[in-house]
Write a protein that holds these residues in place. Structure first.
Motif, PDB file in Angstrom:
ATOM      1  N   LEU A 111      -0.640  -7.010   6.267  1.00  0.00           N
ATOM      2  CA  LEU A 111      -1.567  -7.337   7.349  1.00  0.00           C
ATOM      3  C   LEU A 111      -2.599  -6.243   7.598  1.00  0.00           C
ATOM      4  O   LEU A 111      -3.702  -6.519   8.039  1.00  0.00           O
ATOM      5  CB  LEU A 111      -0.783  -7.611   8.641  1.00  0.00           C
ATOM      6  N   GLU A 112      -2.246  -5.004   7.320  1.00  0.00           N
ATOM      7  CA  GLU A 112      -3.136  -3.880   7.601  1.00  0.00           C
ATOM      8  C   GLU A 112      -3.798  -3.319   6.350  1.00  0.00           C
ATOM      9  O   GLU A 112      -4.682  -2.475   6.452  1.00  0.00           O
ATOM     10  CB  GLU A 112      -2.334  -2.767   8.273  1.00  0.00           C
ATOM     11  N   ALA A 113      -3.387  -3.767   5.194  1.00  0.00           N
ATOM     12  CA  ALA A 113      -3.841  -3.165   3.933  1.00  0.00           C
ATOM     13  C   ALA A 113      -5.216  -3.688   3.524  1.00  0.00           C
ATOM     14  O   ALA A 113      -5.536  -4.854   3.737  1.00  0.00           O
ATOM     15  CB  ALA A 113      -2.840  -3.462   2.832  1.00  0.00           C
ATOM     16  N   PRO A 114      -6.029  -2.792   2.932  1.00  0.00           N
ATOM     17  CA  PRO A 114      -7.287  -3.262   2.333  1.00  0.00           C
ATOM     18  C   PRO A 114      -6.978  -4.156   1.130  1.00  0.00           C
ATOM     19  O   PRO A 114      -5.858  -4.125   0.606  1.00  0.00           O
ATOM     20  CB  PRO A 114      -8.002  -1.969   1.922  1.00  0.00           C
ATOM     21  N   PRO A 115      -7.952  -4.941   0.677  1.00  0.00           N
ATOM     22  CA  PRO A 115      -7.675  -5.968  -0.338  1.00  0.00           C
ATOM     23  C   PRO A 115      -6.966  -5.472  -1.598  1.00  0.00           C
ATOM     24  O   PRO A 115      -6.000  -6.091  -2.044  1.00  0.00           O
ATOM     25  CB  PRO A 115      -9.058  -6.521  -0.675  1.00  0.00           C
ATOM     26  N   GLU A 116      -7.427  -4.391  -2.193  1.00  0.00           N
ATOM     27  CA  GLU A 116      -6.822  -3.921  -3.448  1.00  0.00           C
ATOM     28  C   GLU A 116      -5.367  -3.517  -3.238  1.00  0.00           C
ATOM     29  O   GLU A 116      -4.489  -3.874  -4.015  1.00  0.00           O
ATOM     30  CB  GLU A 116      -7.632  -2.753  -4.009  1.00  0.00           C
ATOM     31  N   LEU A 117      -5.101  -2.768  -2.175  1.00  0.00           N
ATOM     32  CA  LEU A 117      -3.730  -2.358  -1.870  1.00  0.00           C
ATOM     33  C   LEU A 117      -2.890  -3.567  -1.467  1.00  0.00           C
ATOM     34  O   LEU A 117      -1.702  -3.640  -1.805  1.00  0.00           O
ATOM     35  CB  LEU A 117      -3.705  -1.298  -0.769  1.00  0.00           C
ATOM     36  N   ALA A 118      -3.478  -4.525  -0.781  1.00  0.00           N
ATOM     37  CA  ALA A 118      -2.740  -5.728  -0.373  1.00  0.00           C
ATOM     38  C   ALA A 118      -2.248  -6.498  -1.596  1.00  0.00           C
ATOM     39  O   ALA A 118      -1.113  -6.981  -1.617  1.00  0.00           O
ATOM     40  CB  ALA A 118      -3.618  -6.625   0.495  1.00  0.00           C
ATOM     41  N   ARG A 119      -3.080  -6.586  -2.628  1.00  0.00           N
ATOM     42  CA  ARG A 119      -2.642  -7.271  -3.852  1.00  0.00           C
ATOM     43  C   ARG A 119      -1.470  -6.536  -4.494  1.00  0.00           C
ATOM     44  O   ARG A 119      -0.507  -7.153  -4.949  1.00  0.00           O
ATOM     45  CB  ARG A 119      -3.804  -7.386  -4.833  1.00  0.00           C
ATOM     46  N   LEU A 120      -1.549  -5.210  -4.511  1.00  0.00           N
ATOM     47  CA  LEU A 120      -0.468  -4.418  -5.090  1.00  0.00           C
ATOM     48  C   LEU A 120       0.816  -4.569  -4.274  1.00  0.00           C
ATOM     49  O   LEU A 120       1.894  -4.778  -4.821  1.00  0.00           O
ATOM     50  CB  LEU A 120      -0.880  -2.949  -5.178  1.00  0.00           C
ATOM     51  N   LEU A 121       0.690  -4.487  -2.946  1.00  0.00           N
ATOM     52  CA  LEU A 121       1.864  -4.630  -2.084  1.00  0.00           C
ATOM     53  C   LEU A 121       2.484  -6.021  -2.213  1.00  0.00           C
ATOM     54  O   LEU A 121       3.709  -6.164  -2.211  1.00  0.00           O
ATOM     55  CB  LEU A 121       1.502  -4.353  -0.627  1.00  0.00           C
ATOM     56  N   ALA A 122       1.650  -7.040  -2.320  1.00  0.00           N
ATOM     57  CA  ALA A 122       2.172  -8.402  -2.483  1.00  0.00           C
ATOM     58  C   ALA A 122       2.945  -8.525  -3.789  1.00  0.00           C
ATOM     59  O   ALA A 122       4.017  -9.148  -3.830  1.00  0.00           O
ATOM     60  CB  ALA A 122       1.022  -9.413  -2.444  1.00  0.00           C
ATOM     61  N   SER A 123       2.432  -7.912  -4.833  1.00  0.00           N
ATOM     62  CA  SER A 123       3.122  -7.951  -6.124  1.00  0.00           C
ATOM     63  C   SER A 123       4.458  -7.221  -6.061  1.00  0.00           C
ATOM     64  O   SER A 123       5.474  -7.717  -6.555  1.00  0.00           O
ATOM     65  CB  SER A 123       2.223  -7.319  -7.192  1.00  0.00           C
ATOM     66  N   VAL A 124       4.454  -6.054  -5.434  1.00  0.00           N
ATOM     67  CA  VAL A 124       5.695  -5.276  -5.319  1.00  0.00           C
ATOM     68  C   VAL A 124       6.698  -6.005  -4.430  1.00  0.00           C
ATOM     69  O   VAL A 124       7.900  -6.031  -4.718  1.00  0.00           O
ATOM     70  CB  VAL A 124       5.396  -3.850  -4.803  1.00  0.00           C
ATOM     71  N   ALA A 125       6.223  -6.627  -3.353  1.00  0.00           N
ATOM     72  CA  ALA A 125       7.118  -7.385  -2.466  1.00  0.00           C
ATOM     73  C   ALA A 125       7.725  -8.579  -3.200  1.00  0.00           C
ATOM     74  O   ALA A 125       8.917  -8.872  -3.046  1.00  0.00           O
ATOM     75  CB  ALA A 125       6.361  -7.857  -1.226  1.00  0.00           C
ATOM     76  N   ALA A 126       6.923  -9.255  -4.005  1.00  0.00           N
ATOM     77  CA  ALA A 126       7.437 -10.392  -4.779  1.00  0.00           C
ATOM     78  C   ALA A 126       8.489  -9.920  -5.787  1.00  0.00           C
ATOM     79  O   ALA A 126       9.528 -10.565  -5.954  1.00  0.00           O
ATOM     80  CB  ALA A 126       6.296 -11.100  -5.501  1.00  0.00           C
ATOM     81  N   ALA A 127       8.225  -8.792  -6.420  1.00  0.00           N
ATOM     82  CA  ALA A 127       9.199  -8.254  -7.370  1.00  0.00           C
ATOM     83  C   ALA A 127      10.490  -7.865  -6.655  1.00  0.00           C
ATOM     84  O   ALA A 127      11.587  -8.108  -7.171  1.00  0.00           O
ATOM     85  CB  ALA A 127       8.614  -7.046  -8.101  1.00  0.00           C
ATOM     86  N   ALA A 128      10.375  -7.269  -5.476  1.00  0.00           N
ATOM     87  CA  ALA A 128      11.565  -6.885  -4.710  1.00  0.00           C
ATOM     88  C   ALA A 128      12.378  -8.118  -4.319  1.00  0.00           C
ATOM     89  O   ALA A 128      13.614  -8.093  -4.358  1.00  0.00           O
ATOM     90  CB  ALA A 128      11.171  -6.081  -3.478  1.00  0.00           C
ATOM     91  N   SER A 129      11.703  -9.196  -3.971  1.00  0.00           N
ATOM     92  CA  SER A 129      12.416 -10.440  -3.649  1.00  0.00           C
ATOM     93  C   SER A 129      13.147 -10.983  -4.873  1.00  0.00           C
ATOM     94  O   SER A 129      14.295 -11.434  -4.773  1.00  0.00           O
ATOM     95  CB  SER A 129      11.432 -11.492  -3.129  1.00  0.00           C
ATOM     96  N   ALA A 130      12.490 -10.938  -6.010  1.00  0.00           N
ATOM     97  CA  ALA A 130      13.136 -11.393  -7.240  1.00  0.00           C
ATOM     98  C   ALA A 130      14.326 -10.492  -7.589  1.00  0.00           C
ATOM     99  O   ALA A 130      15.389 -10.982  -7.988  1.00  0.00           O
ATOM    100  CB  ALA A 130      12.134 -11.412  -8.392  1.00  0.00           C
ATOM    101  N   HIS A 131      14.155  -9.184  -7.421  1.00  0.00           N
ATOM    102  CA  HIS A 131      15.257  -8.251  -7.673  1.00  0.00           C
ATOM    103  C   HIS A 131      16.436  -8.551  -6.763  1.00  0.00           C
ATOM    104  O   HIS A 131      17.587  -8.497  -7.189  1.00  0.00           O
ATOM    105  CB  HIS A 131      14.804  -6.808  -7.462  1.00  0.00           C
TER     106      HIS A 131
END
Length: 178
Positions: free
Chosen positions: A145-165
Protein backbone atom coordinates in the motif's frame (compact mmCIF):
# COMPACT_ATOMS: atom_id res chain seq x y z
CA UNK A 1 -29.86 0.42 -49.23
CA UNK A 2 -27.28 2.41 -47.29
CA UNK A 3 -28.40 4.54 -44.42
CA UNK A 4 -27.62 8.25 -44.56
CA UNK A 5 -27.28 10.74 -41.74
CA UNK A 6 -25.75 10.42 -38.30
CA UNK A 7 -25.28 6.91 -36.98
CA UNK A 8 -24.52 5.86 -33.44
CA UNK A 9 -21.00 4.79 -34.47
CA UNK A 10 -20.35 8.16 -36.13
CA UNK A 11 -21.61 10.06 -33.08
CA UNK A 12 -19.39 8.03 -30.72
CA UNK A 13 -16.36 8.54 -32.98
CA UNK A 14 -16.94 12.29 -33.08
CA UNK A 15 -17.39 12.44 -29.29
CA UNK A 16 -14.18 10.49 -28.79
CA UNK A 17 -12.27 12.79 -31.13
CA UNK A 18 -13.54 15.87 -29.29
CA UNK A 19 -12.61 14.37 -25.90
CA UNK A 20 -9.14 13.45 -27.17
CA UNK A 21 -8.66 16.99 -28.49
CA UNK A 22 -9.67 18.43 -25.10
CA UNK A 23 -7.24 16.16 -23.27
CA UNK A 24 -4.38 17.01 -25.59
CA UNK A 25 -5.12 20.74 -25.32
CA UNK A 26 -4.93 20.44 -21.52
CA UNK A 27 -1.47 18.84 -21.66
CA UNK A 28 0.32 22.13 -22.19
CA UNK A 29 2.76 23.96 -19.94
CA UNK A 30 1.77 25.28 -16.52
CA UNK A 31 3.59 28.55 -17.26
CA UNK A 32 0.89 31.17 -17.50
CA UNK A 33 3.03 34.25 -18.08
CA UNK A 34 5.73 32.66 -20.17
CA UNK A 35 8.17 33.00 -17.21
CA UNK A 36 10.22 30.25 -15.60
CA UNK A 37 9.00 30.74 -12.01
CA UNK A 38 6.23 28.16 -12.30
CA UNK A 39 8.66 25.69 -13.80
CA UNK A 40 11.22 26.33 -11.05
CA UNK A 41 8.58 25.74 -8.40
CA UNK A 42 7.48 22.52 -10.10
CA UNK A 43 11.11 21.34 -10.30
CA UNK A 44 11.65 22.05 -6.58
CA UNK A 45 8.41 20.28 -5.70
CA UNK A 46 9.40 17.29 -7.83
CA UNK A 47 12.84 17.11 -6.18
CA UNK A 48 11.30 17.23 -2.69
CA UNK A 49 8.76 14.57 -3.63
CA UNK A 50 11.42 12.28 -5.08
CA UNK A 51 13.58 12.72 -1.96
CA UNK A 52 10.71 11.73 0.33
CA UNK A 53 9.82 8.88 -2.02
CA UNK A 54 13.40 7.58 -1.89
CA UNK A 55 13.38 7.76 1.91
CA UNK A 56 10.05 5.93 2.11
CA UNK A 57 11.30 3.29 -0.32
CA UNK A 58 14.52 2.83 1.66
CA UNK A 59 12.49 2.38 4.85
CA UNK A 60 10.17 -0.16 3.22
CA UNK A 61 13.12 -2.05 1.75
CA UNK A 62 14.87 -2.14 5.13
CA UNK A 63 11.76 -3.57 6.80
CA UNK A 64 11.21 -6.11 4.00
CA UNK A 65 14.86 -7.19 4.14
CA UNK A 66 14.57 -7.62 7.91
CA UNK A 67 11.50 -9.84 7.58
CA UNK A 68 13.02 -11.92 4.81
CA UNK A 69 16.45 -12.19 6.45
CA UNK A 70 14.78 -13.39 9.65
CA UNK A 71 12.97 -16.02 7.61
CA UNK A 72 16.25 -17.06 5.99
CA UNK A 73 17.76 -17.41 9.46
CA UNK A 74 14.93 -19.71 10.47
CA UNK A 75 15.58 -21.87 7.40
CA UNK A 76 19.28 -22.06 8.30
CA UNK A 77 18.45 -23.03 11.88
CA UNK A 78 16.03 -25.79 10.85
CA UNK A 79 18.49 -27.16 8.30
CA UNK A 80 21.28 -27.19 10.90
CA UNK A 81 19.08 -28.88 13.52
CA UNK A 82 17.35 -31.35 11.17
CA UNK A 83 19.61 -32.29 8.23
CA UNK A 84 17.07 -34.89 7.05
CA UNK A 85 14.82 -32.03 5.86
CA UNK A 86 17.50 -30.61 3.53
CA UNK A 87 16.07 -32.15 0.36
CA UNK A 88 12.76 -30.32 0.78
CA UNK A 89 14.01 -27.13 2.41
CA UNK A 90 17.18 -26.30 0.47
CA UNK A 91 15.44 -25.05 -2.71
CA UNK A 92 13.06 -22.90 -0.66
CA UNK A 93 15.92 -21.53 1.41
CA UNK A 94 17.81 -20.63 -1.76
CA UNK A 95 14.76 -18.77 -3.07
CA UNK A 96 14.47 -16.83 0.21
CA UNK A 97 18.17 -15.98 -0.04
CA UNK A 98 17.53 -14.60 -3.55
CA UNK A 99 14.64 -12.53 -2.16
CA UNK A 100 16.93 -10.99 0.46
CA UNK A 101 19.41 -10.03 -2.25
CA UNK A 102 16.68 -8.58 -4.47
CA UNK A 103 15.15 -6.53 -1.66
CA UNK A 104 18.45 -5.35 -0.22
CA UNK A 105 19.10 -1.67 -1.02
CA UNK A 106 22.88 -2.09 -0.74
CA UNK A 107 24.44 -4.62 -3.05
CA UNK A 108 26.66 -7.17 -1.35
CA UNK A 109 25.26 -6.64 2.15
CA UNK A 110 26.34 -9.40 4.50
CA UNK A 111 23.79 -11.43 6.39
CA UNK A 112 24.21 -12.56 9.97
CA UNK A 113 21.99 -15.12 11.66
CA UNK A 114 21.32 -15.93 15.24
CA UNK A 115 21.73 -19.67 15.65
CA UNK A 116 18.94 -21.15 17.72
CA UNK A 117 17.71 -24.67 17.87
CA UNK A 118 14.10 -25.02 16.70
CA UNK A 119 11.74 -26.49 19.27
CA UNK A 120 10.40 -29.96 18.65
CA UNK A 121 11.13 -32.41 15.90
CA UNK A 122 11.47 -31.92 12.18
CA UNK A 123 7.71 -31.90 11.58
CA UNK A 124 7.13 -29.09 14.10
CA UNK A 125 10.11 -27.15 12.71
CA UNK A 126 8.72 -27.35 9.17
CA UNK A 127 5.28 -26.25 10.43
CA UNK A 128 6.92 -23.30 12.17
CA UNK A 129 8.64 -22.39 8.88
CA UNK A 130 5.28 -22.52 7.09
CA UNK A 131 3.82 -20.14 9.68
CA UNK A 132 6.84 -17.83 9.30
CA UNK A 133 6.35 -17.82 5.51
CA UNK A 134 2.67 -16.86 5.99
CA UNK A 135 3.70 -13.98 8.28
CA UNK A 136 6.31 -12.83 5.77
CA UNK A 137 3.73 -12.92 2.95
CA UNK A 138 1.31 -10.87 5.05
CA UNK A 139 4.02 -8.35 5.91
CA UNK A 140 5.07 -7.90 2.28
CA UNK A 141 1.45 -7.63 1.16
CA UNK A 142 0.74 -4.93 3.76
CA UNK A 143 3.78 -2.95 2.56
CA UNK A 144 2.33 -2.83 -0.97
CA UNK A 145 0.00 0.00 0.00
CA UNK A 146 2.87 2.40 0.69
CA UNK A 147 5.43 1.17 -1.85
CA UNK A 148 6.32 2.99 -5.07
CA UNK A 149 5.42 1.04 -8.23
CA UNK A 150 8.76 -0.71 -8.87
CA UNK A 151 9.14 -1.82 -5.25
CA UNK A 152 5.45 -2.79 -5.11
CA UNK A 153 5.95 -5.21 -8.01
CA UNK A 154 8.94 -6.74 -6.25
CA UNK A 155 7.10 -7.01 -2.92
CA UNK A 156 4.09 -8.59 -4.63
CA UNK A 157 6.33 -11.17 -6.24
CA UNK A 158 8.09 -11.97 -2.97
CA UNK A 159 4.75 -12.16 -1.13
CA UNK A 160 3.38 -14.56 -3.75
CA UNK A 161 6.49 -16.72 -3.45
CA UNK A 162 6.17 -16.73 0.36
CA UNK A 163 2.56 -17.88 0.04
CA UNK A 164 3.59 -20.67 -2.29
CA UNK A 165 6.41 -21.64 0.09
CA UNK A 166 3.93 -21.75 2.95
CA UNK A 167 1.74 -24.17 1.04
CA UNK A 168 4.70 -26.35 0.07
CA UNK A 169 5.99 -26.38 3.65
CA UNK A 170 2.56 -27.34 4.97
CA UNK A 171 2.50 -30.31 2.60
CA UNK A 172 6.13 -31.16 3.47
CA UNK A 173 5.23 -31.15 7.18
CA UNK A 174 2.54 -33.76 6.50
CA UNK A 175 5.14 -36.00 4.83
CA UNK A 176 7.90 -35.43 7.40
CA UNK A 177 8.34 -38.07 10.04
CA UNK A 178 8.18 -36.85 13.60
Amino acid sequence: MRRTGTTRRGALTATGAIALGAVLAGCGSDDEGGGRTGSARADARTAADSSSTRQAEASLRKKAVGVTASLLGQYENVLAAHPATAAGLAPLRDAVRAHVKALSPAKGASLEFVRTRPAGGPQEAVRALAAAERRAAASHTAALLEAPPELARLLASVAAAASAHSYLLTELAKETKA
